[in-house]
Scaffold this motif. Structure first.
Motif, PDB file in Angstrom:
ATOM      1  N   VAL A  61      81.683   2.649  90.191  1.00  0.00           N
ATOM      2  CA  VAL A  61      82.038   1.248  89.939  1.00  0.00           C
ATOM      3  C   VAL A  61      81.314   0.349  90.944  1.00  0.00           C
ATOM      4  O   VAL A  61      80.971   0.779  92.043  1.00  0.00           O
ATOM      5  CB  VAL A  61      83.569   0.993  90.020  1.00  0.00           C
ATOM      6  CG1 VAL A  61      84.306   1.820  88.977  1.00  0.00           C
ATOM      7  CG2 VAL A  61      84.109   1.293  91.403  1.00  0.00           C
TER       8      VAL A  61
ATOM      9  N   GLY B 100      80.571  -2.022  93.824  1.00  0.00           N
ATOM     10  CA  GLY B 100      81.242  -2.196  95.105  1.00  0.00           C
ATOM     11  C   GLY B 100      81.600  -0.877  95.774  1.00  0.00           C
ATOM     12  O   GLY B 100      82.027  -0.848  96.927  1.00  0.00           O
TER      13      GLY B 100
ATOM     14  N   GLY C  72      79.657   1.351  96.758  1.00  0.00           N
ATOM     15  CA  GLY C  72      78.664   1.763  97.751  1.00  0.00           C
ATOM     16  C   GLY C  72      77.530   2.535  97.102  1.00  0.00           C
ATOM     17  O   GLY C  72      76.799   3.270  97.771  1.00  0.00           O
ATOM     18  N   LYS C  73      77.374   2.341  95.819  1.00  0.00           N
ATOM     19  CA  LYS C  73      76.365   3.069  95.042  1.00  0.00           C
ATOM     20  C   LYS C  73      74.945   2.799  95.552  1.00  0.00           C
ATOM     21  O   LYS C  73      74.201   3.730  95.844  1.00  0.00           O
ATOM     22  CB  LYS C  73      76.507   2.638  93.575  1.00  0.00           C
ATOM     23  CG  LYS C  73      75.803   3.490  92.577  1.00  0.00           C
ATOM     24  CD  LYS C  73      76.415   3.346  91.186  1.00  0.00           C
ATOM     25  CE  LYS C  73      76.855   1.940  90.837  1.00  0.00           C
ATOM     26  NZ  LYS C  73      75.766   1.107  90.281  1.00  0.00           N
TER      27      LYS C  73
ATOM     28  N   THR D 109      73.883   1.481  98.375  1.00  0.00           N
ATOM     29  CA  THR D 109      73.703   1.951  99.752  1.00  0.00           C
ATOM     30  C   THR D 109      73.538   3.465  99.783  1.00  0.00           C
ATOM     31  O   THR D 109      72.713   4.005 100.523  1.00  0.00           O
ATOM     32  CB  THR D 109      74.915   1.543 100.617  1.00  0.00           C
ATOM     33  OG1 THR D 109      75.212   0.171 100.365  1.00  0.00           O
ATOM     34  CG2 THR D 109      74.637   1.726 102.082  1.00  0.00           C
TER      35      THR D 109
ATOM     36  N   LYS E 157      70.575   5.830 101.241  1.00  0.00           N
ATOM     37  CA  LYS E 157      70.847   6.901 102.205  1.00  0.00           C
ATOM     38  C   LYS E 157      70.300   8.234 101.700  1.00  0.00           C
ATOM     39  O   LYS E 157      69.721   9.020 102.469  1.00  0.00           O
ATOM     40  CB  LYS E 157      72.352   7.033 102.435  1.00  0.00           C
ATOM     41  CG  LYS E 157      72.975   5.875 103.223  1.00  0.00           C
ATOM     42  CD  LYS E 157      74.500   5.999 103.176  1.00  0.00           C
ATOM     43  CE  LYS E 157      75.200   4.976 104.051  1.00  0.00           C
ATOM     44  NZ  LYS E 157      76.673   5.023 103.871  1.00  0.00           N
TER      45      LYS E 157
ATOM     46  N   ARG F  48      73.005  -6.441  86.576  1.00  0.00           N
ATOM     47  CA  ARG F  48      73.184  -7.352  87.707  1.00  0.00           C
ATOM     48  C   ARG F  48      71.844  -7.606  88.394  1.00  0.00           C
ATOM     49  O   ARG F  48      71.238  -6.683  88.940  1.00  0.00           O
ATOM     50  CB  ARG F  48      74.140  -6.728  88.741  1.00  0.00           C
ATOM     51  CG  ARG F  48      75.569  -6.565  88.259  1.00  0.00           C
ATOM     52  CD  ARG F  48      76.435  -6.064  89.407  1.00  0.00           C
ATOM     53  NE  ARG F  48      75.957  -4.781  89.946  1.00  0.00           N
ATOM     54  CZ  ARG F  48      76.341  -4.265  91.112  1.00  0.00           C
ATOM     55  NH1 ARG F  48      77.198  -4.927  91.872  1.00  0.00           N
ATOM     56  NH2 ARG F  48      75.885  -3.102  91.515  1.00  0.00           N
TER      57      ARG F  48
ATOM     58  N   THR G 272      82.293   7.289 100.025  1.00  0.00           N
ATOM     59  CA  THR G 272      81.816   6.318 101.012  1.00  0.00           C
ATOM     60  C   THR G 272      82.975   5.745 101.822  1.00  0.00           C
ATOM     61  O   THR G 272      84.135   5.931 101.484  1.00  0.00           O
ATOM     62  CB  THR G 272      81.114   5.138 100.322  1.00  0.00           C
ATOM     63  OG1 THR G 272      82.064   4.443  99.516  1.00  0.00           O
ATOM     64  CG2 THR G 272      79.953   5.606  99.468  1.00  0.00           C
ATOM     65  N   LYS G 273      82.614   5.048 102.869  1.00  0.00           N
ATOM     66  CA  LYS G 273      83.540   4.239 103.675  1.00  0.00           C
ATOM     67  C   LYS G 273      84.609   5.064 104.399  1.00  0.00           C
ATOM     68  O   LYS G 273      85.727   4.607 104.599  1.00  0.00           O
ATOM     69  CB  LYS G 273      84.164   3.133 102.812  1.00  0.00           C
ATOM     70  CG  LYS G 273      83.091   2.300 102.097  1.00  0.00           C
ATOM     71  CD  LYS G 273      83.625   1.118 101.344  1.00  0.00           C
ATOM     72  CE  LYS G 273      82.538   0.571 100.399  1.00  0.00           C
ATOM     73  NZ  LYS G 273      82.972  -0.562  99.604  1.00  0.00           N
TER      74      LYS G 273
ATOM     75  N   VAL H 121      79.559   7.104 106.179  1.00  0.00           N
ATOM     76  CA  VAL H 121      80.341   6.707 107.348  1.00  0.00           C
ATOM     77  C   VAL H 121      79.767   5.443 107.992  1.00  0.00           C
ATOM     78  O   VAL H 121      79.834   5.273 109.203  1.00  0.00           O
ATOM     79  CB  VAL H 121      80.434   7.845 108.387  1.00  0.00           C
ATOM     80  CG1 VAL H 121      81.277   8.989 107.863  1.00  0.00           C
ATOM     81  CG2 VAL H 121      79.047   8.357 108.784  1.00  0.00           C
ATOM     82  N   GLY H 122      79.218   4.561 107.173  1.00  0.00           N
ATOM     83  CA  GLY H 122      78.688   3.318 107.713  1.00  0.00           C
ATOM     84  C   GLY H 122      77.694   2.689 106.752  1.00  0.00           C
ATOM     85  O   GLY H 122      77.434   3.218 105.676  1.00  0.00           O
TER      86      GLY H 122
HETATM   87  P1  GDP Z   1      77.505  -1.030  94.896  1.00  0.00           P
HETATM   88  O1  GDP Z   1      77.976  -2.325  94.297  1.00  0.00           O
HETATM   89  O2  GDP Z   1      78.347   0.103  94.441  1.00  0.00           O
HETATM   90  O3  GDP Z   1      76.067  -0.793  94.748  1.00  0.00           O
HETATM   91  O4  GDP Z   1      77.840  -1.122  96.449  1.00  0.00           O
HETATM   92  P2  GDP Z   1      76.921  -1.434  97.711  1.00  0.00           P
HETATM   93  O5  GDP Z   1      76.041  -0.283  97.998  1.00  0.00           O
HETATM   94  O6  GDP Z   1      76.294  -2.763  97.559  1.00  0.00           O
HETATM   95  O7  GDP Z   1      78.053  -1.439  98.835  1.00  0.00           O
HETATM   96  C1  GDP Z   1      79.111  -2.365  98.833  1.00  0.00           C
HETATM   97  C2  GDP Z   1      79.453  -2.683 100.286  1.00  0.00           C
HETATM   98  O8  GDP Z   1      79.972  -1.519 100.917  1.00  0.00           O
HETATM   99  C3  GDP Z   1      78.256  -3.123 101.103  1.00  0.00           C
HETATM  100  O9  GDP Z   1      78.664  -4.126 101.995  1.00  0.00           O
HETATM  101  C4  GDP Z   1      77.874  -1.857 101.849  1.00  0.00           C
HETATM  102  O10 GDP Z   1      77.225  -2.128 103.081  1.00  0.00           O
HETATM  103  C5  GDP Z   1      79.233  -1.228 102.079  1.00  0.00           C
HETATM  104  N1  GDP Z   1      79.189   0.236 102.259  1.00  0.00           N
HETATM  105  C6  GDP Z   1      78.615   1.169 101.474  1.00  0.00           C
HETATM  106  N2  GDP Z   1      78.809   2.412 101.952  1.00  0.00           N
HETATM  107  C7  GDP Z   1      79.537   2.267 103.084  1.00  0.00           C
HETATM  108  C8  GDP Z   1      80.090   3.189 104.060  1.00  0.00           C
HETATM  109  O11 GDP Z   1      79.978   4.425 103.981  1.00  0.00           O
HETATM  110  N3  GDP Z   1      80.802   2.635 105.083  1.00  0.00           N
HETATM  111  C9  GDP Z   1      80.966   1.271 105.213  1.00  0.00           C
HETATM  112  N4  GDP Z   1      81.673   0.820 106.249  1.00  0.00           N
HETATM  113  N5  GDP Z   1      80.484   0.409 104.314  1.00  0.00           N
HETATM  114  C10 GDP Z   1      79.777   0.881 103.275  1.00  0.00           C
END
Ligand code: GDP
Length: 296
Positions: free
Chosen positions: A103, A105, A107-108, A110, A114, A135, A248-249, A275-276
């Motif tokens: 979904v 947000g 973290g896809k 990112t 990685k 998008r 993630t997160k 983890v970041g």
């Molecule tokens: P997408 O909409 O699924 O593509 O999500 P994004 O890759 O844009 O990530 C959404 C937010 O979560 C961004 O602000 C990322 O920096 C953050 N994020 C992604 N993975 C991690 C993680 O492992 N840890 C933390 N703290 N933030 C993360």
């Protein structure tokens, strides 16, 4: 423990802190322990098994908190151990195609960056494909990562055909000897039918170019969504087929206990954890490490 995972333990520790101060594990205390484990998203099966183990261990002469946590970590690791499987690049002919789903947000994007970084470090040739054509921001964001990483990327127009982008990407990846093609996909669960059709079409196109593709369908889950991860797995299994998970997160306050419930229920490989926010913040999934983090 790796720094990133330390805080994942806080919630279960909080939940259990008071309980473990009791003189012995009587039935009421065991009930409370089981509830606390379930509240930590571990799932009823593992919670019940830990309860049984604690009953067997008979803490008659006082509750040794450390021993209780060892039993917990041990049971959790037993569930997580068999599903800990790093993503391997071993598909021939190249490229190995990895669809990344999840979904918005979660973290896809990112995670794609990685993973690309990880494979580059292993000396593989990497290409990205911006298959989330819905998008404009997603396309832009992936482009920025590709530039930073110095890897080629295939994009299409916003609102364009995702399967077309993927088709072009596989053609280019094949022609230029790329090892790994990582494909971003749309994450609009709000319109399940549309998403399902789109992902099915992407899979059809891939399959026509290479019957083994996609080799991996990696679902990205956000640890902060807790129990919700289970329904996301269920839905994406139906919509896209899922071959493995990344969570993630885990550097935040979320504990990732739901991975235990997910492992019990689906048995899907868990490849890595985030983890970041930087490209270095992806760790191979380590069952013992997470088990100890959850058990505190
Ligand atoms: P997408 O909409 O699924 O593509 O999500 P994004 O890759 O844009 O990530 C959404 C937010 O979560 C961004 O602000 C990322 O920096 C953050 N994020 C992604 N993975 C991690 C993680 O492992 N840890 C933390 N703290 N933030 C993360």
């Amino acid at each position: 423990l790796a720094n990133g995972l330390k805080r994942t333990s806080s919630k279960l520790t909080d939940n259990l802190g008071g309980l473990l101060g009791s003189d012995r594990l009587d039935k009421a205390t065991l009930d409370d322990v089981e509830d606390a484990l379930i509240a930590s998203d571990l799932g009823p099966t593992t919670a019940a098994r830990i309860r049984d183990r604690l009953t067997d261990a008979r803490f008659d002469r006082g509750v040794d908190e450390k021993a209780v946590r060892v039993v917990m970590a041990d049971e959790i690791a037993k569930v997580l151990g068999p599903v800990a499987k790093p993503l391997r690049i071993d598909a021939f002919p190249r490229p190995q195609v990895i669809l990344v789903i999840g979904v918005n947000g979660s973290g896809k994007t990112t995670t794609i960056a990685k993973l690309a970084h990880l494979f580059l470090e292993q000396d593989y040739g990497v290409m990205l494909a911006a298959g989330d054509t819905f998008r404009a921001a997603a396309i832009g964001q992936l482009k920025v990562w590709a530039e930073r990483l110095g890897v080629p990327i295939v994009t299409g127009p916003e609102g364009g055909d995702a399967a077309g982008v993927v088709f072009d990407a596989v053609k280019q990846a094949t022609a230029t000897g790329i090892d790994v093609l990582i494909v971003d996909t749309a994450g609009r669960l709000q319109n399940k039918r549309e998403l399902m059709d789109e992902l099915a079409k992407v899979r059809r196109v891939l399959g026509r170019l290479n019957p083994a593709a996609p080799h991996d369908v990696v679902l990205v889950l956000d640890a902060t969504t807790g129990q919700n991860a289970l329904s996301q797995i269920e839905i994406f299994k139906e919509v896209a087929g899922v071959t493995g998970l990344v969570m993630t997160k885990l550097d935040g306050s979320a504990r990732g206990g739901v991975l235990v419930a997910a492992a019990e229920k689906f048995g899907l490989p868990i490849h890595a954890v985030g983890v970041g926010e930087t490209i270095d913040d992806l760790r191979p999934f380590d069952a013992n490490e997470l088990a100890r983090a959850i058990a505190g």
